[in-house]
Design a protein around this motif. Sequence first.
Motif, mmCIF file in Angstrom:
data_model
loop_
_atom_site.group_PDB
_atom_site.id
_atom_site.type_symbol
_atom_site.label_atom_id
_atom_site.label_comp_id
_atom_site.label_asym_id
_atom_site.label_seq_id
_atom_site.Cartn_x
_atom_site.Cartn_y
_atom_site.Cartn_z
ATOM 1 N N ARG A 201 62.779 97.630 -87.061
ATOM 2 C CA ARG A 201 63.044 96.798 -88.248
ATOM 3 C C ARG A 201 64.539 96.513 -88.400
ATOM 4 N N LEU A 202 65.348 97.545 -88.268
ATOM 5 C CA LEU A 202 66.793 97.370 -88.413
ATOM 6 C C LEU A 202 67.346 96.474 -87.313
ATOM 7 N N THR A 203 66.881 96.685 -86.100
ATOM 8 C CA THR A 203 67.357 95.896 -84.968
ATOM 9 C C THR A 203 67.022 94.424 -85.134
ATOM 10 N N GLU A 204 65.808 94.155 -85.609
ATOM 11 C CA GLU A 204 65.346 92.778 -85.753
ATOM 12 C C GLU A 204 65.956 92.087 -86.974
ATOM 13 N N VAL A 209 74.127 95.638 -87.878
ATOM 14 C CA VAL A 209 74.174 97.089 -88.075
ATOM 15 C C VAL A 209 74.111 97.785 -86.720
ATOM 16 N N ASP A 210 75.094 98.624 -86.425
ATOM 17 C CA ASP A 210 75.105 99.384 -85.179
ATOM 18 C C ASP A 210 74.282 100.657 -85.338
ATOM 19 N N LEU A 211 73.455 100.946 -84.323
ATOM 20 C CA LEU A 211 72.585 102.122 -84.345
ATOM 21 C C LEU A 211 72.838 102.972 -83.114
ATOM 22 N N PRO A 278 73.341 105.005 -77.227
ATOM 23 C CA PRO A 278 72.858 103.741 -77.811
ATOM 24 C C PRO A 278 71.344 103.782 -78.015
ATOM 25 N N VAL A 279 70.867 103.058 -79.001
ATOM 26 C CA VAL A 279 69.426 102.971 -79.223
ATOM 27 C C VAL A 279 68.800 102.293 -78.010
ATOM 28 N N ARG A 280 67.759 102.925 -77.521
ATOM 29 C CA ARG A 280 67.123 102.417 -76.304
ATOM 30 C C ARG A 280 66.137 101.302 -76.643
#
Length: 280
Positions: A201-204, A209-211, A278-280
Amino acid sequence: MAEDVPDVFDHLGLTEYEATALTNLLTLGRTTAPNLAEATGIPKARIYGVLESLSDRGYIKMIPGRPKEYQPKAPEEILDRAVQNRRQDYEQFRQDLEDVREQFLAEFGPRFERASEDITPTEELFHVVDVGGPSERETTELYHDARERVRVITKSFEYFDAVRPAFEDALDRGVDVDVLLLDPDHLSAENRPVQERMVDRLTEQYPSVDLRFSAAKLPWRGTVVDPSMDYETGRAIFLVEEKDVPLHMRQAAITDNGSFVAGLWRYFQLTWEYESDPVR
């Protein structure tokens, strides 16, 4: 209806009768009050008041005639109007406070100053609130107050929806937001899918926003706002991981002590740079 639809009506601030009437209007379309009362079981003595309330909020239209008819707005218009209504309520609330600000400060400012004279520095380091609604309200305030940056340490960000409007407000104002999540390998089977959905959800929805995933377990989690290494600014809310204490029994600490906030910020920086992926 889907199980989560009633929650939408709760957000709209509707009574049970109002939610029932609106649901049926969206299904039936344009109709009269007697017909709607018959379809819903709402007493005829109440149906006109219910429809008038929905009309005042801008969720339905009244069509003049004999008999008068009622027609729902489109679902998207209803949600947009609900946001507008809430903004108007907030502006009225803010204005009401501004009207009494001078009197309130004149009355209670001196009292507070006198009562605070004997407080020691250690007592001012932080105060605590219960985890849940109180901590979510404090976190919301942090987002609204943020000017430059927000740093979040969380397991799965499961409380996101409770702070989402303030989160989006910060992004809209150009605040830089980074979120450090616990690596999925450290999560329970129950929390893992929650985090996965939240990351998607955050990525899309929030690409700015960096995760990252923390490689090691996190000893605390919380939100740090506008820290500085001169120890003069910043605010934070955090809670320490207590494995054997149920979440509903925990408390979160709030601090605006610049030195303490700088320490939390430095921990975040070091973990982000050297012990995260990093988020995969």
